[in-house]
Scaffold this motif. Structure first.
Motif, PDB file in Angstrom:
ATOM      1  N   ILE A   1       0.853  -1.190   0.000  1.00 24.04           N
ATOM      2  CA  ILE A   1       0.000   0.000   0.000  1.00 24.04           C
ATOM      3  C   ILE A   1       0.888   1.239   0.000  1.00 24.04           C
ATOM      4  CG2 ILE A   1      -1.781   1.271   1.285  1.00 24.04           C
ATOM      5  CD1 ILE A   1      -2.800  -1.395   0.188  1.00 24.04           C
ATOM      6  N   GLN A   2       0.678   2.121  -0.954  1.00 23.28           N
ATOM      7  CA  GLN A   2       1.515   3.306  -1.078  1.00 23.28           C
ATOM      8  C   GLN A   2       0.927   4.544  -0.399  1.00 23.28           C
ATOM      9  OE1 GLN A   2       4.571   2.820  -2.465  1.00 23.28           O
ATOM     10  NE2 GLN A   2       3.838   0.716  -2.528  1.00 23.28           N
TER      11      GLN A   2
ATOM     12  N   ALA B   1      -3.064   4.125   6.991  1.00 25.75           N
ATOM     13  CA  ALA B   1      -3.626   4.525   8.287  1.00 25.75           C
ATOM     14  C   ALA B   1      -5.001   3.896   8.500  1.00 25.75           C
ATOM     15  CB  ALA B   1      -3.715   6.050   8.381  1.00 25.75           C
ATOM     16  N   MET B   2      -5.809   3.827   7.450  1.00 28.36           N
ATOM     17  CA  MET B   2      -7.137   3.204   7.573  1.00 28.36           C
ATOM     18  C   MET B   2      -7.017   1.720   7.895  1.00 28.36           C
ATOM     19  SD  MET B   2      -9.787   4.725   4.826  1.00 28.36           S
ATOM     20  CE  MET B   2      -8.890   5.696   3.659  1.00 28.36           C
TER      21      MET B   2
ATOM     22  N   ILE C   1     -11.351  -1.222   1.667  1.00 27.86           N
ATOM     23  CA  ILE C   1     -10.471  -0.120   2.058  1.00 27.86           C
ATOM     24  C   ILE C   1      -9.460   0.174   0.954  1.00 27.86           C
ATOM     25  CG2 ILE C   1      -8.714   0.642   3.714  1.00 27.86           C
ATOM     26  CD1 ILE C   1     -10.146  -1.255   5.755  1.00 27.86           C
ATOM     27  N   SER C   2      -8.884  -0.882   0.395  1.00 32.04           N
ATOM     28  CA  SER C   2      -7.794  -0.707  -0.569  1.00 32.04           C
ATOM     29  C   SER C   2      -8.245  -0.142  -1.907  1.00 32.04           C
ATOM     30  CB  SER C   2      -7.038  -2.020  -0.773  1.00 32.04           C
ATOM     31  OG  SER C   2      -7.867  -2.976  -1.403  1.00 32.04           O
TER      32      SER C   2
ATOM     33  N   LEU D   1      -9.315   2.600  -2.355  1.00 37.57           N
ATOM     34  CA  LEU D   1      -8.819   3.976  -2.333  1.00 37.57           C
ATOM     35  C   LEU D   1      -7.369   4.075  -2.799  1.00 37.57           C
ATOM     36  CD1 LEU D   1     -10.386   5.031   1.065  1.00 37.57           C
ATOM     37  CD2 LEU D   1     -11.194   5.623  -1.226  1.00 37.57           C
ATOM     38  N   GLU D   2      -6.704   2.936  -2.882  1.00 37.67           N
ATOM     39  CA  GLU D   2      -5.323   2.892  -3.359  1.00 37.67           C
ATOM     40  C   GLU D   2      -5.274   3.196  -4.861  1.00 37.67           C
ATOM     41  OE1 GLU D   2      -1.114   2.132  -2.840  1.00 37.67           O
ATOM     42  OE2 GLU D   2      -2.702   2.758  -1.511  1.00 37.67           O
ATOM     43  N   GLY D   3      -6.395   2.966  -5.551  1.00 38.91           N
ATOM     44  CA  GLY D   3      -6.453   3.277  -6.973  1.00 38.91           C
ATOM     45  C   GLY D   3      -6.027   2.145  -7.880  1.00 38.91           C
ATOM     46  N   ARG D   4      -5.875   0.955  -7.317  1.00 32.69           N
ATOM     47  CA  ARG D   4      -5.550  -0.213  -8.122  1.00 32.69           C
ATOM     48  C   ARG D   4      -6.110  -1.446  -7.416  1.00 32.69           C
ATOM     49  NH1 ARG D   4      -1.423  -3.551  -6.456  1.00 32.69           N
ATOM     50  NH2 ARG D   4      -0.285  -2.863  -4.616  1.00 32.69           N
ATOM     51  N   ASN D   5      -6.280  -2.503  -8.181  1.00 29.41           N
ATOM     52  CA  ASN D   5      -6.763  -3.753  -7.598  1.00 29.41           C
ATOM     53  C   ASN D   5      -5.592  -4.527  -7.012  1.00 29.41           C
ATOM     54  OD1 ASN D   5      -9.483  -3.441  -8.302  1.00 29.41           O
ATOM     55  ND2 ASN D   5      -9.086  -4.177 -10.376  1.00 29.41           N
ATOM     56  N   LEU D   6      -5.749  -4.959  -5.771  1.00 31.18           N
ATOM     57  CA  LEU D   6      -4.712  -5.766  -5.141  1.00 31.18           C
ATOM     58  C   LEU D   6      -4.859  -7.217  -5.592  1.00 31.18           C
ATOM     59  CD1 LEU D   6      -4.829  -4.506  -1.436  1.00 31.18           C
ATOM     60  CD2 LEU D   6      -3.394  -3.689  -3.291  1.00 31.18           C
TER      61      LEU D   6
END
Length: 112
Positions: free
Chosen positions: A63-64, A70-71, A86-87, A89-94
């Motif tokens: 996570i960048q 923090a979330m 939550i992820s 919001l990272e802007g990419r699919n994990l």
């Protein structure tokens, strides 16, 4: 109440915010808002401030965005669906592997 000047701003997990507020209250600066915020954060805390920081560090290779780290460290998601919610919001699919690594890290640092 003395005026407060913002010197620095950063995203922190709930437990870190609680620790900071606790230190402020212990120093003699207090108000009903500070006290209620401290109590609210205490009710949400899922891991210690130290463990939340360690968790943020551990997931930083996946996570960048600081706000997403923090979330995750605040909410301590335990299922793939919670991590993905939550992820996003990272802007990419994990990948499934990345999601699993986050879940494993959360389990290590979360209060039992």
């Amino acid at each position: 109440m003395p005026s407060i000047q913002v010197i620095e701003e950063e995203f922190v997990p709930y437990s870190v915010a609680k620790k900071i507020l606790g230190e402020v209250i212990s120093s003699g600066i207090s108000s009903s808002v500070l006290q209620k915020t401290f109590e609210y954060l205490n009710s949400l805390e899922k891991c210690s401030a130290e463990n939340a920081i360690k968790l943020m560090e551990e997931i930083s290779s996946i996570i960048q965005k600081p706000e997403v780290k923090a979330m995750i460290s605040s909410l301590c998601p335990e299922t793939p669906d919670e991590v993905r919610a939550i992820s996003i919001l990272e802007g990419r699919n994990l990948t499934q592997e990345e999601v699993q690594k986050i879940i494993e890290a959360v389990k290590r640092y979360k209060n039992n």
